[in-house]
Design a protein around this motif. Structure first.
Motif, PDB file in Angstrom:
ATOM      1  N   UNK A  90       0.857  -1.136   0.072  1.00 56.19           N
ATOM      2  CA  UNK A  90       0.145  -0.051  -0.143  1.00 56.19           C
ATOM      3  C   UNK A  90       0.865   1.206   0.131  1.00 56.19           C
ATOM      4  N   UNK A  91       1.158   1.743  -0.964  1.00 54.53           N
ATOM      5  CA  UNK A  91       2.228   2.806  -1.299  1.00 54.53           C
ATOM      6  C   UNK A  91       1.768   4.079  -0.484  1.00 54.53           C
ATOM      7  N   UNK A  92       0.490   4.368  -0.292  1.00 51.30           N
ATOM      8  CA  UNK A  92       0.257   5.517   0.450  1.00 51.30           C
ATOM      9  C   UNK A  92       0.395   5.273   2.138  1.00 51.30           C
ATOM     10  N   UNK A  93       0.149   4.132   2.706  1.00 55.28           N
ATOM     11  CA  UNK A  93       0.319   3.869   3.914  1.00 55.28           C
ATOM     12  C   UNK A  93       1.534   3.858   4.245  1.00 55.28           C
ATOM     13  N   UNK A  94       2.491   3.405   3.187  1.00 62.71           N
ATOM     14  CA  UNK A  94       3.760   3.257   3.414  1.00 62.71           C
ATOM     15  C   UNK A  94       4.632   4.494   3.016  1.00 62.71           C
ATOM     16  N   UNK A  95       3.785   5.492   2.613  1.00 62.85           N
ATOM     17  CA  UNK A  95       4.743   6.629   2.380  1.00 62.85           C
ATOM     18  C   UNK A  95       5.453   6.671   1.246  1.00 62.85           C
ATOM     19  N   UNK A  96       5.165   6.150   0.368  1.00 58.47           N
ATOM     20  CA  UNK A  96       5.997   6.139  -0.974  1.00 58.47           C
ATOM     21  C   UNK A  96       5.693   7.391  -1.905  1.00 58.47           C
ATOM     22  N   UNK A  97       6.510   7.917  -2.634  1.00 57.27           N
ATOM     23  CA  UNK A  97       6.335   9.204  -3.484  1.00 57.27           C
ATOM     24  C   UNK A  97       6.126   8.755  -4.715  1.00 57.27           C
ATOM     25  N   UNK A  98       5.125   8.967  -5.325  1.00 55.58           N
ATOM     26  CA  UNK A  98       4.621   8.714  -6.849  1.00 55.58           C
ATOM     27  C   UNK A  98       3.462   9.406  -7.661  1.00 55.58           C
ATOM     28  N   UNK A  99       3.668   9.681  -8.558  1.00 56.11           N
ATOM     29  CA  UNK A  99       2.604  10.548  -9.268  1.00 56.11           C
ATOM     30  C   UNK A  99       2.693  10.002 -10.807  1.00 56.11           C
ATOM     31  N   UNK A 100       1.481   9.742 -11.001  1.00 57.97           N
ATOM     32  CA  UNK A 100       1.164   9.561 -12.699  1.00 57.97           C
ATOM     33  C   UNK A 100       0.870  10.713 -13.493  1.00 57.97           C
ATOM     34  N   UNK A 101       1.220  10.643 -14.946  1.00 60.20           N
ATOM     35  CA  UNK A 101       0.737  11.546 -15.760  1.00 60.20           C
ATOM     36  C   UNK A 101       0.535  10.796 -17.144  1.00 60.20           C
ATOM     37  N   UNK A 102      -0.438  10.607 -17.750  1.00 64.94           N
ATOM     38  CA  UNK A 102      -0.581   9.827 -18.901  1.00 64.94           C
ATOM     39  C   UNK A 102      -1.406  10.502 -20.325  1.00 64.94           C
ATOM     40  N   UNK A 103      -0.781  10.991 -20.960  1.00 65.33           N
ATOM     41  CA  UNK A 103      -1.432  11.861 -22.055  1.00 65.33           C
ATOM     42  C   UNK A 103      -1.792  10.638 -23.134  1.00 65.33           C
ATOM     43  N   UNK A 104      -2.986  10.786 -23.904  1.00 67.91           N
ATOM     44  CA  UNK A 104      -3.511   9.948 -24.991  1.00 67.91           C
ATOM     45  C   UNK A 104      -2.820  10.518 -26.330  1.00 67.91           C
ATOM     46  N   UNK A 105      -2.054   9.605 -27.081  1.00 65.39           N
ATOM     47  CA  UNK A 105      -1.251   9.766 -28.260  1.00 65.39           C
ATOM     48  C   UNK A 105      -1.706   8.807 -29.515  1.00 65.39           C
ATOM     49  N   UNK A 106      -1.905   9.607 -30.258  1.00 67.44           N
ATOM     50  CA  UNK A 106      -2.212   8.624 -31.625  1.00 67.44           C
ATOM     51  C   UNK A 106      -1.354   7.582 -32.051  1.00 67.44           C
ATOM     52  N   UNK A 107      -1.660   6.413 -32.243  1.00 64.70           N
ATOM     53  CA  UNK A 107      -0.752   5.326 -32.211  1.00 64.70           C
ATOM     54  C   UNK A 107       0.125   5.297 -33.400  1.00 64.70           C
ATOM     55  N   UNK A 108       1.166   5.878 -33.266  1.00 65.97           N
ATOM     56  CA  UNK A 108       2.065   5.901 -34.670  1.00 65.97           C
ATOM     57  C   UNK A 108       3.552   5.895 -33.784  1.00 65.97           C
ATOM     58  N   UNK A 109       4.592   5.374 -34.578  1.00 60.69           N
ATOM     59  CA  UNK A 109       6.067   5.512 -34.250  1.00 60.69           C
ATOM     60  C   UNK A 109       6.411   6.993 -34.072  1.00 60.69           C
TER      61      UNK A 109
END
Lengths: 542, 570
Positions: free
Chosen positions: B434-453
């Protein structure tokens, strides 16, 4: 239209759109008042905006003048109300907005306006090499891609569920604000055309089958032409065989082996592709059944049910799919045949010879099969429109127009779970009710998804026969009532069945009413079209 | 039902926005609805439930645990009447996006975990009807035991995460049913006014409620995802039939050019329908975080791992720059055919390996043996056997193989969540992370991108320099969300005990958000760090949502400001 009640809105509309695009003469609005059943609503005037800004201006002018208004794409919603409004008011014909705004030939999507027809889009893609296919509804090449998707129409290929293949709606709200759903809400978004839900609440669903706004553009996903394509056709000898066929195909659909929407139509659905009602052989006011029906089926080689579907993929995938379909339908279906381009070409070459040799029946079957084969590849066809002339005394003209020619047609379309017994029950209810009312119960059961069937039941009649409009409507109402009572709810509503929305639970209705209140407090746009507020007709000055 | 006791591990070292406990009279009113045992206002409970993995935490005024839809409705009616802000959470595992914090301190946090019944599983039509407290593990075990022919897609996050909660937030997994919101069908919702309704508008007993997504008329399900228009208290979720055959494949990719080519090839396979699973492509740093701790010397200095050190560590484990993981599902013949097609399409785009059930079982056996024989001198021989029988990679990576194969069959795992502890002083337990219980530092950020190389290269070039500038390493995963869309999931792992690093992490998140927005890449999902950092757009779409919020929730009782709906512009 007298200008008194709504002020000088016609002049204002003409100023914005140009006088050529505002029509109020009775002769000009007549076509917009006609459907394949009786419609009482008046069309006070028709406007034909040419772009989104003009649509927004029309909405704002209608709000100022308290003028009820209603928009449609190409108006070919036959059997559901054609172009007719649910309530009297101003008709907004979006047919002039027919630009294909963008095409992405790598990701396979196209951005279209409401006036773009299946025929246009199909030709457009063919001219660019045909690497992508569309999915067309079976009704007519002149139907709107956007309009059909907004009504959640469906076709035949793996992209058959049109609403599920659409995203990024550009919407003119009833008060004239323009929004985009999905990621486009945030300005120019790179993934606008590929990811539907966007960020935050997903609003697309609000604008399908709804009066929440006028969709002026939509992105439609396209299927890449598969490496291999193989259609299959099958028959079922007896009416009661339908449940078994449905059960046999469900695992294939669930496991993804069969990705296309298989359609299974009964003899009443198939016969009109060959012939018309056998006037003279059946007593007046009697539906076709018993011996005359058997004779007709015999004559044209029509079984109790006919199914069509297709396999798409690599050679190996199509081979495996063929094996599985064959195994699933063994002992269930008769006349299972697989057809690909080469086989169909061969059959076509043999057709004249067959006809000469007296095998007319086979020759005619090839004739009917070809357009069905095409639909499975997304090739639109007008071949089936003539079937709505079933109860007319004269054959369909070369340019069929059901509204103009007084063809009577009401669709009663309901959903069931993907379950053989339920399919059987829907068919039984349809058969009992319609035969009792004097109509042929033409039914198509479509395996639209892995879990859901759509049953399209049509009531065909001749509007030129006095009393038939009323009789057909009453047959429709009794049929829908019986189906809903048994748990089969409409998948789509004709304008004459809008009262169904009032049957939702009070809490659901209250929520819809609040949403309507938020977007259109004066309740002017598309009232009575999938809306719950303002149940009474808007009074009209005449 | 036991409510977790707030005793464990680290008090969150992040900056806390304080709030007093709920007033006594309101506490009593809540208790009258749910019972005394199911409301907490004491400081330690409030502290525990306000812990986050993000740099800021908002203290709640109370935590309430309703046991039924009727209680949820009563709580919302109370909130409307008394001006409370209620923030609902299914199980609260929304780490990196705000955990179970409200946007402003002083809210009532409503945990739905007591509502954890699996109400129905329909085998023929392959769906389950569940409540929000049902966890991934619970549903998995229930299916294993009672309906072994069906599997439920899961995320690679906590097995104790809520199935419905993740779907409502439009999370994703790996199987062909990896689009979780796309496979929800038929919701029961409590509106902010306290009314209970079913989406679709169909009457009770309608057989298509959980089989047809749209219902009749407008479809409202989308309104209840990523927003604050209602509390989902029940939902249908489609289940995948257990495949006859499943192959896991990995593609080891070196460098940007190969990555771009691989992504284009994967798109073609997906568009053609050959590839149905949601392929995840992770970078080396992300993989490393699954295998070991962030080096102590760097952590102590709050220093970014230098590129050469990362390269050396990758080399040690045999971790490529990027690794794609996916599944091939179907009948044996289908899988055989698809394998050949995939191999052809991915030729020259990396090193491809397939693992079938037999190979995975072998790996599992060797892993078990290795664990049992620790310290008995056999490990060298076992590692050799693995190299011969399974793969030439480091043993730590091999141990992940059965876990990932399990995920492809809907079996949740703890092994990926370990990465949240990369910079934590705590050694993650084998289970119950449980990362919040255990004081871990974490943030996510996820843009949507057209699927091309080409697009993938672009978003990488936008993100990488910012990570560098703020002295952090980029953890990245490119997930194929549909045939045409990639989610570019960026993880910001930081040491929250280091104030300087914590602030750099916060600034990096803000900078990434701004840069991606500027270049037209919108996040597929967002959280408190995003909502707090940017002004609401103020455009027609935002106004529409505000107008809808106004009519549905005139007193702003339900999660005001969530996804910036009902948030006022400064």
């Amino acid at each position: 239209m007298p200008n008194t009640r709504f002020g000088n809105i016609l002049e204002q509309l003409a100023q914005v759109l140009g006088p050529n695009h505002v029509h109020s003469a009775s002769a000009d609005t007549a076509a917009y008042r006609r459907a394949t059943y009786a419609s009482n609503a008046e069309v006070l005037a028709v406007v034909r905006p040419g772009n989104t800004a003009e649509v927004a201006a029309v909405a704002r002018l209608c709000q100022q003048a308290a003028m009820p208004f209603y928009a449609f794409s190409t108006g070919r919603n036959w059997g559901y109300g054609s172009a007719t409004p649910p309530r009297s008011g101003l008709a907004v014909d979006l047919g002039r907005m027919d630009r294909i705004r963008a095409f992405d030939d790598r990701l396979g999507h196209v951005r279209v306006e409401p006036g773009v027809t299946y025929a246009r889009l199909h030709a457009f893609l063919q001219e660019r090499g045909g690497a992508f296919w569309i999915d067309a509804a079976g009704s007519h090449p002149g139907c709107s891609v956007v309009g059909n998707a907004l009504e959640r129409g469906f076709g035949h290929t793996p992209y058959a569920d049109h609403a599920a293949q659409a995203c990024a709606l550009e919407v003119v709200l009833p008060r004239g604000d323009v929004i985009e759903t999905g990621l486009g809400a945030f300005g120019p978004a790179k993934a606008r055309d590929v990811y539907a839900p966007g960020l935050g609440p997903a609003l697309d669903g609000l604008f399908f089958q709804s009066g929440f706004g006028i969709v002026t553009a939509m992105t439609v996903w396209l299927m890449p032409a598969p490496e291999r394509f193989r259609a299959f056709f099958f028959g079922l000898d007896r009416t009661v065989d339908l449940p078994r066929a449905v059960e046999a195909l469900r695992p294939l659909r669930l496991h993804g082996l069969l990705r296309s929407a298989v359609h299974i139509g009964n003899a009443y659905r198939v016969l009109p592709s060959f012939t018309q009602f056998p006037w003279g052989r059946v007593a007046e006011r009697e539906p076709l059944r018993g011996a005359p029906l058997d004779a007709l089926q015999q004559q044209y080689g029509v079984l109790a049910w006919h199914g069509s579907g297709a396999l798409y993929g690599t050679a190996a995938e199509v081979r495996e799919g063929t094996r599985r379909v064959r195994r699933a339908l063994a002992g269930v279906a008769s006349r299972l045949i697989f057809v690909d381009d080469a086989r169909l070409a061969l059959a076509r070459r043999m057709q004249p010879a067959l006809a000469r040799l007296g095998a007319r029946r086979l020759a005619r079957q090839i004739d009917v099969m070809s357009p069905a084969y095409g639909l499975l590849k997304g090739v639109p066809t007008d071949r089936f429109l003539s079937t709505v002339y079933w109860r007319k005394r004269a054959p369909a003209p070369p340019d069929p127009d059901p509204d103009r020619d007084g063809c009577g047609l009401i669709w009663c379309s309901v959903l069931s779970a993907f379950d053989g017994e339920q399919a059987g029950e829907v068919n039984r209810i349809a058969t009992d009710r319609l035969l009792e009312a004097g109509y042929e119960p033409a039914v198509t059961t479509t395996l639209l998804s892995a879990r859901c069937l759509e049953h399209v039941i049509s009531i065909s009649y001749d509007r030129e026969v006095a009393g038939e409009d009323e009789a057909a409507r009453s047959a429709f109402e009794s049929l829908l009532e019986a189906l809903v009572a048994a748990g089969y709810v409409p998948y789509r509503l004709p304008t004459l069945a809008q009262g169904f929305m009032q049957r939702a639970s009070p809490a659901y209705r209250a929520l819809l009413a609040r949403l309507e209140q938020a977007v259109d407090p004066a309740r002017l746009y598309a009232q009575g079209r999938y809306t719950v507020g303002g149940a009474d007709d808007v009074p009209v000055a005449s | 039902m036991v409510i977790p006791k707030p005793e464990t591990s680290l008090e969150t070292p992040v900056i806390t926005l304080a709030a007093p406990p709920l007033a006594d009279d309101l506490h009593s009113e809540l208790a009258a609805i749910v019972g005394r045992d199911h409301v907490r206002v004491d400081d330690s409970s409030r502290e525990f439930h306000s812990r986050t993995t993000e740099p800021r935490s908002r203290r709640c005024a109370a935590v309430v645990y309703p046991g039924s839809a009727a209680e949820v409705a009563a709580i919302l009616r109370l909130a409307s009447r008394r001006g409370l802000h209620v923030w609902p959470f299914s199980r609260g595992g929304n780490w990196g996006y705000g955990t179970k914090n409200a946007l402003a301190p002083g809210a009532v946090v409503m945990m739905l975990e007591r509502m954890n019944r699996i109400l129905e599983v329909n085998e023929e039509l392959a769906y389950a009807v569940i409540e929000p407290g049902v966890t991934q593990q619970q549903l998995h075990e229930h299916l294993q035991r009672h309906h072994p022919g069906l599997i439920a897609d899961c995320t690679d996050s906590t097995p104790l995460g809520s199935v419905l909660g993740n779907a409502i937030e439009r999370g994703y997994g790996y199987t062909p049913y990896g689009d979780h919101f796309g496979h929800l069908c038929g919701l029961e919702v409590v509106t902010p006014g306290g009314e209970l309704l079913r989406t679709g508008g169909a009457p009770d007993g309608c057989p298509t409620w959980h089989t047809h997504k749209w219902g009749t008329g407008p479809s409202l399900e989308g309104l209840f995802s990523q927003g604050n228009f209602g509390v989902v208290v029940k939902g249908g979720i489609w289940l995948h039939p257990r495949p006859d055959s499943l192959l896991l494949f990995t593609l080891d990719i070196d460098g940007g050019e190969q990555l771009a080519a691989a992504i284009d090839a994967l798109r073609t396979l997906a568009l053609a329908g050959t590839l149905k699973s949601h392929v995840h492509t992770v970078n080396g740093y992300q993989t490393l975080s699954l295998l070991q701790k962030y080096p102590q010397d760097l952590l102590a200095r709050g220093a970014r791992m230098p590129d050469d050190e990362l390269a050396a560590l990758r080399q040690r484990y045999g971790i490529p720059e990027w690794t794609a993981v996916g599944g091939v599902y179907g009948t044996r013949a289908e899988v055989r055919a698809a394998k050949a097609t995939i191999a052809r399409a991915l030729r020259g785009k990396g090193t491809l390996a397939f693992f079938d059930a037999a190979k995975v079982a072998q790996a599992q056996k060797l892993v078990d043996l290795w664990r049992r024989s620790q310290g008995r001198g056999l490990t060298g021989a076992i590692a050799k056997a693995v190299k011969r029988l399974v793969t030439r990679k480091d043993f730590a990576l091999v141990a992940l193989l059965p876990e990932m194969y399990g995920v492809l069959l809907g079996r949740p795992t703890w092994s990926v969540l370990r990465s949240a502890y990369f910079k934590s002083p705590i050694e993650p337990p084998m289970e119950g992370l449980d990362p919040a219980r255990d004081g871990c530092g974490l943030m996510w950020l996820a843009p949507a991108v057209p699927m091309s190389g080409a697009q993938a290269k672009t978003v990488l070039s936008l993100a990488e320099p910012l990570f560098k500038r703020f002295g952090l390493n980029m953890s990245a995963c490119l997930t194929m969300m549909n045939e045409r869309t990639l989610f570019f999931l960026l993880g910001i792992f930081f040491d929250p005990a280091n104030g300087d690093e914590r602030e750099r992490a916060a600034q990096l998140h803000e900078a990434l958000q701004a840069r991606f927005a500027e270049h037209g890449y919108q996040q597929y999902r967002s959280g408190i760090p995003s909502w707090a950092a940017a002004e609401p757009s103020g455009d027609a779409g935002w106004k529409l949502l505000a107008a809808l919020k106004q009519v549905i929730d005139p007193t702003s009782a339900l999660a005001p400001g969530r996804y910036q709906i009902g948030q006022t512009r400064r």
